[in-house]
Write a protein that holds these residues in place. Structure first.
Motif, PDB file in Angstrom:
ATOM      1  N   ARG A 122      36.149   7.114 -21.452  1.00 16.73           N
ATOM      2  CA  ARG A 122      36.974   6.748 -20.302  1.00 16.73           C
ATOM      3  C   ARG A 122      37.929   5.613 -20.650  1.00 16.73           C
ATOM      4  O   ARG A 122      39.007   5.501 -20.103  1.00 16.73           O
ATOM      5  CB  ARG A 122      36.083   6.378 -19.118  1.00 16.73           C
ATOM      6  CG  ARG A 122      35.311   7.589 -18.584  1.00 16.73           C
ATOM      7  CD  ARG A 122      34.320   7.195 -17.533  1.00 16.73           C
ATOM      8  NE  ARG A 122      33.434   6.144 -18.021  1.00 16.73           N
ATOM      9  CZ  ARG A 122      32.598   5.470 -17.267  1.00 16.73           C
ATOM     10  NH1 ARG A 122      32.520   5.721 -15.988  1.00 16.73           N
ATOM     11  NH2 ARG A 122      31.822   4.553 -17.783  1.00 16.73           N
ATOM     12  N   LEU A 123      37.489   4.745 -21.607  1.00 21.06           N
ATOM     13  CA  LEU A 123      38.387   3.674 -22.050  1.00 21.06           C
ATOM     14  C   LEU A 123      39.556   4.253 -22.835  1.00 21.06           C
ATOM     15  O   LEU A 123      40.685   3.777 -22.744  1.00 21.06           O
ATOM     16  CB  LEU A 123      37.611   2.670 -22.914  1.00 21.06           C
ATOM     17  CG  LEU A 123      36.520   1.878 -22.199  1.00 21.06           C
ATOM     18  CD1 LEU A 123      35.750   1.025 -23.189  1.00 21.06           C
ATOM     19  CD2 LEU A 123      37.124   1.008 -21.114  1.00 21.06           C
ATOM     20  N   GLU A 125      40.806   7.188 -22.330  1.00 21.87           N
ATOM     21  CA  GLU A 125      41.694   7.778 -21.304  1.00 21.87           C
ATOM     22  C   GLU A 125      42.569   6.697 -20.676  1.00 21.87           C
ATOM     23  O   GLU A 125      43.775   6.886 -20.480  1.00 21.87           O
ATOM     24  CB  GLU A 125      40.864   8.432 -20.194  1.00 21.87           C
ATOM     25  CG  GLU A 125      40.296   9.772 -20.571  1.00 21.87           C
ATOM     26  CD  GLU A 125      39.598  10.421 -19.379  1.00 21.87           C
ATOM     27  OE1 GLU A 125      39.155  11.552 -19.543  1.00 21.87           O
ATOM     28  OE2 GLU A 125      39.489   9.790 -18.298  1.00 21.87           O
ATOM     29  N   ALA A 126      41.930   5.558 -20.357  1.00 22.01           N
ATOM     30  CA  ALA A 126      42.679   4.461 -19.743  1.00 22.01           C
ATOM     31  C   ALA A 126      43.805   4.017 -20.667  1.00 22.01           C
ATOM     32  O   ALA A 126      44.913   3.727 -20.217  1.00 22.01           O
ATOM     33  CB  ALA A 126      41.743   3.292 -19.439  1.00 22.01           C
ATOM     34  N   ALA A 127      43.534   3.978 -21.967  1.00 21.84           N
ATOM     35  CA  ALA A 127      44.576   3.580 -22.919  1.00 21.84           C
ATOM     36  C   ALA A 127      45.690   4.620 -22.966  1.00 21.84           C
ATOM     37  O   ALA A 127      46.867   4.267 -23.054  1.00 21.84           O
ATOM     38  CB  ALA A 127      43.967   3.391 -24.304  1.00 21.84           C
ATOM     39  N   SER A 128      45.331   5.890 -22.878  1.00 19.74           N
ATOM     40  CA  SER A 128      46.369   6.924 -22.989  1.00 19.74           C
ATOM     41  C   SER A 128      47.326   6.855 -21.805  1.00 19.74           C
ATOM     42  O   SER A 128      48.521   7.049 -21.981  1.00 19.74           O
ATOM     43  CB  SER A 128      45.744   8.313 -23.136  1.00 19.74           C
ATOM     44  OG  SER A 128      45.253   8.773 -21.905  1.00 19.74           O
ATOM     45  N   VAL A 129      46.834   6.559 -20.612  1.00 14.51           N
ATOM     46  CA  VAL A 129      47.765   6.461 -19.484  1.00 14.51           C
ATOM     47  C   VAL A 129      48.530   5.135 -19.478  1.00 14.51           C
ATOM     48  O   VAL A 129      49.437   4.948 -18.685  1.00 14.51           O
ATOM     49  CB  VAL A 129      47.079   6.696 -18.106  1.00 14.51           C
ATOM     50  CG1 VAL A 129      46.598   8.125 -17.993  1.00 14.51           C
ATOM     51  CG2 VAL A 129      45.962   5.715 -17.862  1.00 14.51           C
ATOM     52  N   LEU A 130      48.160   4.220 -20.377  1.00 11.93           N
ATOM     53  CA  LEU A 130      48.967   3.012 -20.559  1.00 11.93           C
ATOM     54  C   LEU A 130      50.044   3.241 -21.617  1.00 11.93           C
ATOM     55  O   LEU A 130      50.784   2.325 -21.962  1.00 11.93           O
ATOM     56  CB  LEU A 130      48.079   1.841 -20.977  1.00 11.93           C
ATOM     57  CG  LEU A 130      47.204   1.239 -19.886  1.00 11.93           C
ATOM     58  CD1 LEU A 130      46.189   0.283 -20.489  1.00 11.93           C
ATOM     59  CD2 LEU A 130      48.039   0.525 -18.844  1.00 11.93           C
ATOM     60  N   GLY A 131      50.090   4.462 -22.149  1.00  8.24           N
ATOM     61  CA  GLY A 131      51.134   4.799 -23.111  1.00  8.24           C
ATOM     62  C   GLY A 131      50.693   4.762 -24.562  1.00  8.24           C
ATOM     63  O   GLY A 131      51.522   4.788 -25.456  1.00  8.24           O
ATOM     64  N   TYR A 132      49.388   4.681 -24.806  1.00  5.63           N
ATOM     65  CA  TYR A 132      48.900   4.633 -26.183  1.00  5.63           C
ATOM     66  C   TYR A 132      48.827   6.042 -26.765  1.00  5.63           C
ATOM     67  O   TYR A 132      48.193   6.925 -26.195  1.00  5.63           O
ATOM     68  CB  TYR A 132      47.500   4.003 -26.242  1.00  5.63           C
ATOM     69  CG  TYR A 132      47.481   2.501 -26.127  1.00  5.63           C
ATOM     70  CD1 TYR A 132      48.211   1.854 -25.138  1.00  5.63           C
ATOM     71  CD2 TYR A 132      46.743   1.735 -27.011  1.00  5.63           C
ATOM     72  CE1 TYR A 132      48.204   0.476 -25.041  1.00  5.63           C
ATOM     73  CE2 TYR A 132      46.726   0.349 -26.919  1.00  5.63           C
ATOM     74  CZ  TYR A 132      47.456  -0.275 -25.924  1.00  5.63           C
ATOM     75  OH  TYR A 132      47.447  -1.631 -25.829  1.00  5.63           O
ATOM     76  N   SER A 133      49.427   6.220 -27.924  1.00  7.15           N
ATOM     77  CA  SER A 133      49.326   7.506 -28.613  1.00  7.15           C
ATOM     78  C   SER A 133      47.904   7.651 -29.153  1.00  7.15           C
ATOM     79  O   SER A 133      47.182   6.659 -29.281  1.00  7.15           O
ATOM     80  CB  SER A 133      50.325   7.548 -29.758  1.00  7.15           C
ATOM     81  OG  SER A 133      49.962   6.574 -30.715  1.00  7.15           O
ATOM     82  N   PRO A 134      47.488   8.876 -29.492  1.00  9.62           N
ATOM     83  CA  PRO A 134      46.134   9.058 -30.030  1.00  9.62           C
ATOM     84  C   PRO A 134      45.851   8.146 -31.223  1.00  9.62           C
ATOM     85  O   PRO A 134      44.745   7.618 -31.362  1.00  9.62           O
ATOM     86  CB  PRO A 134      46.120  10.530 -30.431  1.00  9.62           C
ATOM     87  CG  PRO A 134      47.093  11.188 -29.515  1.00  9.62           C
ATOM     88  CD  PRO A 134      48.179  10.168 -29.278  1.00  9.62           C
ATOM     89  N   ARG A 136      47.230   5.168 -31.877  1.00  7.99           N
ATOM     90  CA  ARG A 136      47.061   3.778 -31.407  1.00  7.99           C
ATOM     91  C   ARG A 136      45.711   3.599 -30.713  1.00  7.99           C
ATOM     92  O   ARG A 136      45.103   2.539 -30.808  1.00  7.99           O
ATOM     93  CB  ARG A 136      48.182   3.409 -30.434  1.00  7.99           C
ATOM     94  CG  ARG A 136      49.326   2.656 -31.083  1.00  7.99           C
ATOM     95  CD  ARG A 136      50.359   2.289 -30.049  1.00  7.99           C
ATOM     96  NE  ARG A 136      50.087   0.997 -29.424  1.00  7.99           N
ATOM     97  CZ  ARG A 136      50.635   0.610 -28.269  1.00  7.99           C
ATOM     98  NH1 ARG A 136      51.448   1.429 -27.622  1.00  7.99           N
ATOM     99  NH2 ARG A 136      50.355  -0.562 -27.765  1.00  7.99           N
ATOM    100  N   ASN A 140      43.250   0.782 -31.953  1.00  4.41           N
ATOM    101  CA  ASN A 140      43.110  -0.394 -31.084  1.00  4.41           C
ATOM    102  C   ASN A 140      41.904  -0.358 -30.159  1.00  4.41           C
ATOM    103  O   ASN A 140      41.450  -1.391 -29.694  1.00  4.41           O
ATOM    104  CB  ASN A 140      44.370  -0.562 -30.230  1.00  4.41           C
ATOM    105  CG  ASN A 140      45.563  -0.942 -31.062  1.00  4.41           C
ATOM    106  OD1 ASN A 140      45.525  -1.938 -31.759  1.00  4.41           O
ATOM    107  ND2 ASN A 140      46.590  -0.129 -31.022  1.00  4.41           N
ATOM    108  N   ILE A 141      41.426   0.831 -29.848  1.00  2.00           N
ATOM    109  CA  ILE A 141      40.313   0.928 -28.902  1.00  2.00           C
ATOM    110  C   ILE A 141      39.052   1.436 -29.616  1.00  2.00           C
ATOM    111  O   ILE A 141      38.029   0.755 -29.645  1.00  2.00           O
ATOM    112  CB  ILE A 141      40.665   1.876 -27.731  1.00  2.00           C
ATOM    113  CG1 ILE A 141      42.008   1.493 -27.100  1.00  2.00           C
ATOM    114  CG2 ILE A 141      39.544   1.895 -26.696  1.00  2.00           C
ATOM    115  CD1 ILE A 141      42.054   0.147 -26.434  1.00  2.00           C
TER     116      ILE A 141
END
Lengths: 235, 329
Positions: A122-123, A125-134, A136, A140-141
């Motif tokens: 879920r974290l 997912e949260a990063a992806s909707v903040l604009g993080y590419s797979p 990144r 980063n996560i």
């Protein structure tokens, strides 16, 4: 008890060199394979899994033999390396490191895989909707949150390399000063009449090296734990 | 904002068939738990891929099964506030807030602006693991805003919080929409929460969109009205309580009507208005009343309508019992 001979020192340093070499070789493929097996479903996953984990269940001598066939002077990989770069793995310390790395890879992959599976998707997912590419998200996560498992895997790989015997002796040989690591030196000492004292000294050295690795990993784990809230890994 | 959704998604034994066409800048998605609201939000954000259909936001096609178009979530520019805040545990509060900020997307509002708007200053240096539920949700909201989305989705952002914490978040949601002019979709199983942000609604039940309109349009539909009344349908009224202006919610059955300003009633608050519509819903009639400041909904029996001689255009007095007034702000 006689003091440590120069040849024994050489074996100790060589062991450390081979183990660090194996850890260096295993880091990138171990992390990528662990992540791949934890997060992705793809055609041929079972095959990749089986190949990675095979050295864990095969006799080490067989692994060494397969390396010999593949990476020996006339093997497909070894022949190509020799023709193209003039490199030779067999009977070199790099060969010993490769044998150790292959033996250590399944432990590294397993440790990384378990750690990545524990990272909350879920974290990501949260990063992806903040604009993080797979990519990144991975850097980063996922990796920072799985870092204790990655450290544990590296330590296991290091320890496995220190103890590696069968694959190394089969693939890289037992050449003093070149591929004769501590376990091989102990074995050779025991083969010689009156070599028990040398074997004992080498065993103590081996034990010390292992304890140092263990202490280092404890220190890393503790640092990772206390640094969790304040220390942020770089982006 | 223009959002056009027409998708179908099967997940295990559950099927979502959603068709929405919305031009409003704020939209509420309302439905009981398990109705498919969250799945709908995941589809819009790009976290779930429909089996077939079409999805378009402001002229950009985000999904089109026929032309094999699929825009991944990180390229959609759609922010999400999840029910569980999903803060990154290995980063400080400030780093979490800045997580989605990039050099290209400065503009509309600055870091300082959001920190001030959401009152985050005291939290910046704290570890996210030490924040309370309400604080976490505020940080998650700030984080989503600072990524400068073109649309903000909020999936049950206050459901995990108790009433007091809810009051810490809901005013911020309304403020964000009002002050930042950011299109929002709020998903909730709690109708009053949604109505505080918008009266433009999509009703979801059993994986189907069963109504989309303004609140006023929906109350005329029997099925939609019943579903909303069970879930706390209310209208909002501005009152003066002890000399202070208060905005409050009242349910339709908590408003009494009279054709003159009756004295000596126990109901403490009253307001004059004009009936604009009478909607027959079986045993009761729903009365839409315009006052100077707002539109109210009141339940009344057919007998009372006859006895008071009420019809569209009649002046009425609305009475509210003090206990029925659920104050906000």
């Amino acid at each position: 008890m006689k003091s440590i001979s120069p040849a024994e020192w050489t074996a100790l340093l060589l062991s450390a060199k081979v183990a660090f070499g194996a850890v260096a070789a295993v880091t990138l493929p171990g992390v990528l394979l662990g992540w791949l097996l934890a997060r992705k479903n793809f055609y041929g996953k079972v095959l990749v899994e089986s190949l990675v984990y095979a050295p864990l269940v095969m006799p080490p001598v067989v692994t060494g033999y397969l390396l010999l066939v593949l990476c020996g002077r006339n093997g497909p990989v070894g022949g190509w390396l020799g023709r193209t770069f003039g490199w030779q793995l067999i009977f070199t310390w790099q060969g010993a490191a490769l044998a150790s790395a292959v033996m250590a890879l399944p432990l590294m992959v397993r440790s990384v895989r378990l750690a990545v599976e524990l990272v909350d998707r879920r974290l990501e997912e949260a990063a992806s909707v903040l604009g993080y590419s797979p990519w990144r998200i991975f850097l980063n996560i996922t990796l920072p949150l799985a870092r204790s498992g990655i450290f544990a895997g590296l330590l296991l790989a290091f320890a496995r390399s220190l103890g590696e015997f069968g694959a190394t002796i089969t693939f890289a040989g037992n050449i003093q000063g070149v591929t004769q690591t501590l376990p091989l030196a102990i074995y050779s000492a025991l083969q010689m009449p009156g070599g028990e004292a040398a074997a004992a000294r080498l065993s103590v050295l081996s034990l010390l090296l292992s304890l140092m690795a263990l202490g280092f990993s404890e220190w890393l784990a503790r640092r990772a734990k206390t640094g969790r809230s304040t220390h942020a890994p770089c982006r | 904002m223009h959002l056009a959704v027409d998708i179908s998604l099967r997940q295990g034994g559950f099927t979502l068939n959603a068709s929405i066409d919305c031009w409003s800048s704020a939209l509420g998605v309302f439905g009981p738990s398990g109705s498919g609201k969250s799945t709908l939000i995941r589809v819009i954000a790009g976290l779930a891929k429909p089996d077939s259909g079409y999805l378009e936001l402001d002229g950009d096609v985000l999904f089109d099964s026929e032309n094999r178009i699929w825009v991944p979530p990180h390229l959609r520019g759609i922010g999400v506030v999840f029910q569980d805040a999903r803060l990154f545990p290995h980063w400080s509060t400030e780093k979490n807030l800045r997580a989605g900020m990039t050099l290209e997307t400065t503009g509309m509002f600055s870091f300082e602006h959001i920190v001030k708007l959401l009152e985050l200053q005291p939290l910046l240096k704290r570890s996210v693991n030490d924040l309370s539920g309400g604080e976490k949700q505020r940080v998650a909201l700030g984080r989503a805003l600072l990524a400068h989305p073109r649309l903000l989705l909020m999936d049950e952002p206050v459901s995990g919080l108790d009433a007091k914490l809810k009051e810490q978040i809901l005013p911020f949601l309304a403020r964000v929409h009002r002050e930042l002019h950011l299109p929002c979709i709020l998903v909730s199983h709690d109708l009053p929460d949604i109505l505080r942000l918008t009266d433009r609604l999509v009703l979801v039940r059993d994986g189907m969109v069963c109504g989309q309109n303004t609140l006023e349009g929906l109350v005329t539909q029997r099925g939609a009205f019943d579903m909303m009344r069970r879930s706390g349908l209310m209208s909002f009224v501005s009152l003066e309580v002890d000399g202070e202006p208060v905005r409050a919610g009242v349910r339709p059955d908590e408003i009494m009507l009279a054709n003159r300003p009756v004295e000596g009633l126990s109901a403490r608050y009253r307001k004059p208005g004009v009936i604009v519509r009478l909607i027959d819903h079986g045993p009761t009639i729903l009365c839409l009343i315009d006052t100077d400041e707002e539109r109210l909904m009141a339940d009344i029996t057919p007998d009372a309508v006859r006895e008071l001689g009420l019809k569209e255009g009649s002046p009425v007095w609305c009475f509210f019992k003090a206990g029925a007034v659920h104050s906000f702000d």
